[in-house]
Write a protein that holds these residues in place. Structure first.
Motif, mmCIF file in Angstrom:
data_model
loop_
_atom_site.group_PDB
_atom_site.id
_atom_site.type_symbol
_atom_site.label_atom_id
_atom_site.label_comp_id
_atom_site.label_asym_id
_atom_site.label_seq_id
_atom_site.Cartn_x
_atom_site.Cartn_y
_atom_site.Cartn_z
ATOM 1 N N MET A 121 6.902 34.593 -51.326
ATOM 2 C CA MET A 121 6.369 34.608 -50.091
ATOM 3 C C MET A 121 8.634 34.429 -49.566
ATOM 4 N N ILE A 122 8.101 34.685 -48.387
ATOM 5 C CA ILE A 122 9.189 35.519 -47.326
ATOM 6 C C ILE A 122 9.209 33.778 -46.369
ATOM 7 N N ALA A 123 11.063 33.726 -45.870
ATOM 8 C CA ALA A 123 10.729 32.975 -44.649
ATOM 9 C C ALA A 123 11.665 33.787 -43.725
ATOM 10 N N ARG A 124 11.701 32.835 -42.407
ATOM 11 C CA ARG A 124 11.777 33.965 -41.574
ATOM 12 C C ARG A 124 12.667 32.497 -40.845
ATOM 13 N N ILE A 125 14.147 33.523 -40.369
ATOM 14 C CA ILE A 125 15.228 32.525 -39.931
ATOM 15 C C ILE A 125 15.056 33.392 -38.546
ATOM 16 N N TYR A 126 15.264 32.088 -37.497
ATOM 17 C CA TYR A 126 14.898 33.205 -35.836
ATOM 18 C C TYR A 126 15.146 31.563 -35.153
ATOM 19 N N GLN A 127 15.900 31.984 -33.976
ATOM 20 C CA GLN A 127 16.476 30.694 -33.166
ATOM 21 C C GLN A 127 15.363 31.002 -31.778
ATOM 22 N N PRO A 128 14.694 29.542 -31.655
ATOM 23 C CA PRO A 128 13.369 29.611 -31.003
ATOM 24 C C PRO A 128 13.621 29.992 -29.456
ATOM 25 N N ALA A 129 12.332 30.739 -29.017
ATOM 26 C CA ALA A 129 12.533 30.825 -26.586
ATOM 27 C C ALA A 129 12.244 30.081 -26.170
ATOM 28 N N ARG A 130 12.920 29.557 -24.986
ATOM 29 C CA ARG A 130 11.955 28.611 -24.671
ATOM 30 C C ARG A 130 10.851 28.861 -24.049
ATOM 31 N N THR A 131 10.530 27.639 -23.814
ATOM 32 C CA THR A 131 9.157 27.483 -23.159
ATOM 33 C C THR A 131 9.155 29.070 -22.080
ATOM 34 N N ALA A 132 7.201 28.639 -22.200
ATOM 35 C CA ALA A 132 6.986 30.115 -20.184
ATOM 36 C C ALA A 132 7.081 28.739 -19.840
ATOM 37 N N MET A 133 6.543 27.357 -19.554
ATOM 38 C CA MET A 133 7.195 26.271 -18.707
ATOM 39 C C MET A 133 8.241 26.400 -18.340
ATOM 40 N N SER A 134 9.235 26.070 -18.484
ATOM 41 C CA SER A 134 10.314 25.998 -18.145
ATOM 42 C C SER A 134 11.969 26.522 -18.311
ATOM 43 N N SER A 135 12.391 27.049 -17.470
ATOM 44 C CA SER A 135 13.235 27.450 -16.989
ATOM 45 C C SER A 135 14.516 27.248 -17.701
ATOM 46 N N GLY A 136 14.479 26.335 -18.489
ATOM 47 C CA GLY A 136 15.892 25.676 -18.947
ATOM 48 C C GLY A 136 16.036 26.434 -20.628
ATOM 49 N N THR A 137 17.231 26.231 -20.869
ATOM 50 C CA THR A 137 17.534 26.431 -22.685
ATOM 51 C C THR A 137 17.651 25.159 -23.157
ATOM 52 N N ALA A 138 16.846 24.129 -22.956
ATOM 53 C CA ALA A 138 16.763 23.303 -24.502
ATOM 54 C C ALA A 138 16.315 23.524 -25.616
ATOM 55 N N LYS A 139 17.029 23.338 -26.053
ATOM 56 C CA LYS A 139 15.890 22.671 -28.347
ATOM 57 C C LYS A 139 15.895 24.996 -28.226
ATOM 58 N N THR A 140 16.974 25.068 -27.405
ATOM 59 C CA THR A 140 16.321 26.874 -27.996
ATOM 60 C C THR A 140 18.354 27.224 -28.662
ATOM 61 N N HIS A 141 18.994 26.165 -28.939
ATOM 62 C CA HIS A 141 20.444 26.240 -29.817
ATOM 63 C C HIS A 141 20.505 26.631 -31.041
ATOM 64 N N GLN A 142 19.583 25.665 -31.399
ATOM 65 C CA GLN A 142 19.228 25.874 -33.295
ATOM 66 C C GLN A 142 18.743 26.856 -33.780
ATOM 67 N N TRP A 143 18.904 27.060 -35.126
ATOM 68 C CA TRP A 143 18.260 28.004 -35.969
ATOM 69 C C TRP A 143 16.925 28.034 -36.608
ATOM 70 N N VAL A 144 15.803 27.706 -36.751
ATOM 71 C CA VAL A 144 15.362 27.357 -37.507
ATOM 72 C C VAL A 144 15.080 28.645 -38.552
ATOM 73 N N LEU A 145 14.342 27.841 -39.697
ATOM 74 C CA LEU A 145 14.207 28.367 -40.737
ATOM 75 C C LEU A 145 12.527 28.252 -41.565
ATOM 76 N N GLU A 146 11.385 28.983 -41.200
ATOM 77 C CA GLU A 146 10.229 28.558 -41.277
ATOM 78 C C GLU A 146 9.846 29.892 -42.514
ATOM 79 N N TYR A 147 8.733 29.384 -43.572
ATOM 80 C CA TYR A 147 7.887 29.814 -44.436
ATOM 81 C C TYR A 147 7.024 30.760 -43.958
ATOM 82 N N GLY A 148 6.462 31.084 -44.216
ATOM 83 C CA GLY A 148 5.250 32.555 -44.342
ATOM 84 C C GLY A 148 4.386 32.175 -44.940
ATOM 85 N N PRO A 149 2.827 31.806 -44.950
ATOM 86 C CA PRO A 149 1.616 31.647 -45.100
ATOM 87 C C PRO A 149 1.725 32.572 -46.249
ATOM 88 N N SER A 150 1.410 31.598 -47.761
ATOM 89 C CA SER A 150 1.581 32.274 -48.706
ATOM 90 C C SER A 150 -0.040 32.452 -49.293
#
Length: 103
Positions: free
Chosen positions: A1-30
């Motif tokens: 199982m491969i995990a993905r490390i990424y920095q989330p993008a801003r939401t399409a409904m917002s022009s702000g950059t809140a919740k985009t400064h942290q990095w996320v480790l997310e597992y892929g489906p096994s």
């Protein structure tokens, strides 16, 4: 199982950059999801795909994956230049405009 490390993008409904400064480790489906024949709900026995770990930096996320033997793929963010107007939102209502304000 491969995990993905990424920095989330801003939401399409917002022009702000809140919740985009942290990095996320997310597992892929096994395993593939299956459909329950009685109710028609989608389900899976894979509980790792529900886990999302947040880190303050990319290095911390990579170090966490390396220390625990998790095979991880790092996805670099695509940064864009912020669109900041000189007058900002107040420029829409300025009294010293050269031309009439229209939509």
């Amino acid at each position: 199982m491969i995990a993905r490390i990424y920095q989330p993008a801003r939401t399409a409904m917002s022009s702000g950059t809140a919740k985009t400064h942290q990095w996320v480790l997310e597992y892929g489906p096994s395993e593939a999801k299956d459909i329950d024949p009685l109710m028609g709900w989608t389900g899976s026995g894979d509980t790792q795909s529900q886990v999302r770990l947040k880190f303050d930096s990319k290095d911390a996320a990579v170090a966490y994956a390396r220390d625990r033997g998790i095979e991880a793929q790092v996805v670099e963010p695509q940064k864009r230049k912020p669109n900041i107007r000189a007058g900002g939102y107040g420029e829409n209502f300025a009294t010293n405009r050269r031309g009439p304000w229209t939509h």
